[in-house]
Design an enzyme around this catalytic site. Structure first.
Site, short mmCIF file in Angstrom:
data_model
loop_
_atom_site.label_atom_id
_atom_site.label_comp_id
_atom_site.label_asym_id
_atom_site.label_seq_id
_atom_site.Cartn_x
_atom_site.Cartn_y
_atom_site.Cartn_z
N ASP A 305 0.81 -1.22 0.00
CA ASP A 305 0.00 0.00 0.00
C ASP A 305 0.85 1.27 0.00
O ASP A 305 2.01 1.27 0.41
CB ASP A 305 -0.90 0.04 1.23
CG ASP A 305 -2.03 -0.96 1.19
OD1 ASP A 305 -2.04 -1.80 0.27
OD2 ASP A 305 -2.90 -0.91 2.08
N HIS A 447 3.64 -2.26 3.16
CA HIS A 447 3.70 -0.91 2.60
C HIS A 447 5.05 -0.70 1.93
O HIS A 447 6.10 -0.86 2.58
CB HIS A 447 3.50 0.16 3.68
CG HIS A 447 2.16 0.09 4.36
ND1 HIS A 447 1.87 -0.84 5.33
CD2 HIS A 447 1.03 0.83 4.18
CE1 HIS A 447 0.62 -0.66 5.74
NE2 HIS A 447 0.09 0.34 5.06
#
Length: 481
Positions: A305, A447
């Protein structure tokens, strides 16, 4: 900027005009020809500035951070442009201060009161010739009022100096400039003339309220005041726009260059950087469609992400290619706009590109139109970069409800394993979390904005490949189960 909020996405009502408006809900800072600056999530309106293509800024890095902690959610970003180090330092200082204040707020992070969210996003106002302008827009419900504020930052490449908004106006013209602002504010409902005079006469107060100034596409100067700065909060935010003809004689030499580069942008930006890093973009190409049958073998969907990020995403793509692994990237629109080459490279290597909103607000707090704007703008940026529109989206913070689902045809994707890599910046810990917790056909949350998370990937790929796992995209996992 005072502690009062502002709503900067206001319609310009023409030359020498002003507008008063109240907040209508969370909005979205625009990096394109949308809203000049507004709450994270809003539908873009008329822009006072020309669109700036951040992908043309050589050596640009977007400094991003976020937390998935539901009792302390935040997402912040600001640009780092070679040559403008002093300006970058000022933005960094502001973001770190706001983040520290937010984290220390007992209601936001210690008391576990869900619903408070800090969001700081950026918009380029001009990046041309020897001038750079950026607006940071902040949504912080833990602060006073509705928690909205905006500040413009300026860099003078010719002088090698960071400038604040008042630096656009010449010192010897300040009296005339302030007089024009007063004339256009006095008489408005909620504006007290005596209080206005006191605010604009005091140097400290004046600097605090004159912190959001930018040129319109036709050379006028738009001055936005935080809600409550020059009038009672109920009067809403106030905006004054001075025409090019009126304001030009009052501009400083720097202000005139900013005005000129806004109206007629140069083809390049040169801030005098001694070194401009060149981002290496991987050239890996997937060899055909993925034929992995997840009904017969162990599959795992790694998802990343908040990117793309420089240089982390490029490094990650190289790691994935070494193991012929595919992953799903849930990208943030403002980062896609800055680095479309990395998004293209990820797609070319057989990875899937998903939508993670334009600037990472909690979508469940937005009106339907704002959700549509957040997702549609990001999908458009992804399609422009890859030639293919996304089919999946990951709601920021995993927050999704029926209203959000109904606002889009994109399929929401959550996760089975949360590495909490936003909390633990430890590559070995992140790797061990994945290795120890995953089960067949799980979706893993990571992430690619964190170097430590990217550094964990080789260990994950090496260990789980040895255990018979195949790394596939979310859509492939769904389609083959």
């Amino acid at each position: 900027m005072r502690i009062h909020p502002l709503v900067p996405s206001l319609l310009l009502l023409g030359t020498l005009s002003f507008t008063a408006a109240c907040s209508s809900g969370p909005g979205e800072p625009s990096g394109s020809a949308g809203a000049a600056s507004a709450r994270p999530g809003s539908t873009p309106g008329p822009s006072p500035v020309r669109s700036v293509d951040p992908s043309k800024i050589k050596g640009l890095e977007i400094v991003s951070d976020s937390s998935e902690n539901k009792s302390c959610p935040f997402a912040t970003s600001y640009p780092d442009v070679p040559g403008a180090e002093a300006m970058t330092a000022a933005m960094k200082k502001y973001v770190e201060r706001r983040l520290a204040t937010f984290r220390s707020n007992s209601a936001a992070c210690e008391g576990g009161a869900e619903g408070l969210e800090l969001n700081i996003s950026h918009q380029f106002l001009v990046a041309s010739g020897d001038v750079l302008g950026v607006r940071l827009s902040t949504q912080d419900p833990s602060s006073a009022g509705s928690g909205l504020s905006a500040t413009t930052y300026w860099y003078d490449g010719k002088a090698g100096a960071y400038r604040t908004a008042p630096g656009l106006v010449a010192e010897d013209a300040r009296t005339a400039f302030l007089g024009a602002l007063k004339d256009r504010l006095k008489g408005r409902e909620g504006v007290d003339a005596a209080s206005l005079d006191d605010t604009l006469s005091d140097p400290a107060s004046r600097a605090a309220v004159l912190d959001d100034m930018a040129f319109t596409a036709d050379g006028g100067l738009r001055v936005a005041f935080d809600r409550g700065d020059v009038g009672v909060p109920a009067a809403g935010a106030l905006t004054v726009t001075l025409s090019k003809e009126t304001v030009t004689p009052w501009l400083s030499a720097f202000g005139k260059r900013v005005q000129r580069q806004t109206v007629t942008p140069s083809r390049s930006l040169d801030l005098g950087a001694t070194h401009t890093p060149t981002q290496a973009v991987p050239t890996h190409t997937a060899s055909g469609d993925d034929d992995t049958n997840c009904k017969r073998v162990r599959c795992l969907a790694l998802t990343f992400d908040d990117g793309p990020a420089v240089p982390e995403t490029a490094t990650l793509l190289t790691y994935l290619a070494r193991y012929k692994a595919r992953a799903t990237f849930f990208t943030v629109g403002q980062n896609v706009a800055a680095h479309p080459d990395l998004v293209r490279a990820a797609a070319r290597a057989g990875n899937e590109i998903g939508n993670h909103s334009w600037n990472h607000p909690d979508l469940t707090k937005l009106a339907r139109g704002q959700v549509v704007s957040q997702l549609n703008r990001t999908s458009a940026a992804i399609e422009a970069a890859t030639g293919k529109a996304p089919t999946l989206f990951r709601p920021p913070y995993g927050a999704v409800n029926p209203r959000v689902r109904a606002a889009t045809r994109l399929s929401p994707v959550l996760w089975d394993v949360d590495t909490e890599d936003w909390k633990y910046r430890d590559a070995d810990k992140v790797a061990r979390t994945v290795i120890d917790k995953v089960r067949r056909n799980d979706v893993v949350l990571m992430h690619d904005i964190h170097p430590t998370s990217v550094a964990a990937v080789p260990q994950i790929l090496r260990t789980l490949t040895a255990r018979g796992y195949h790394f596939v995209t979310v859509s492939h996992l769904r389609a083959t189960l």
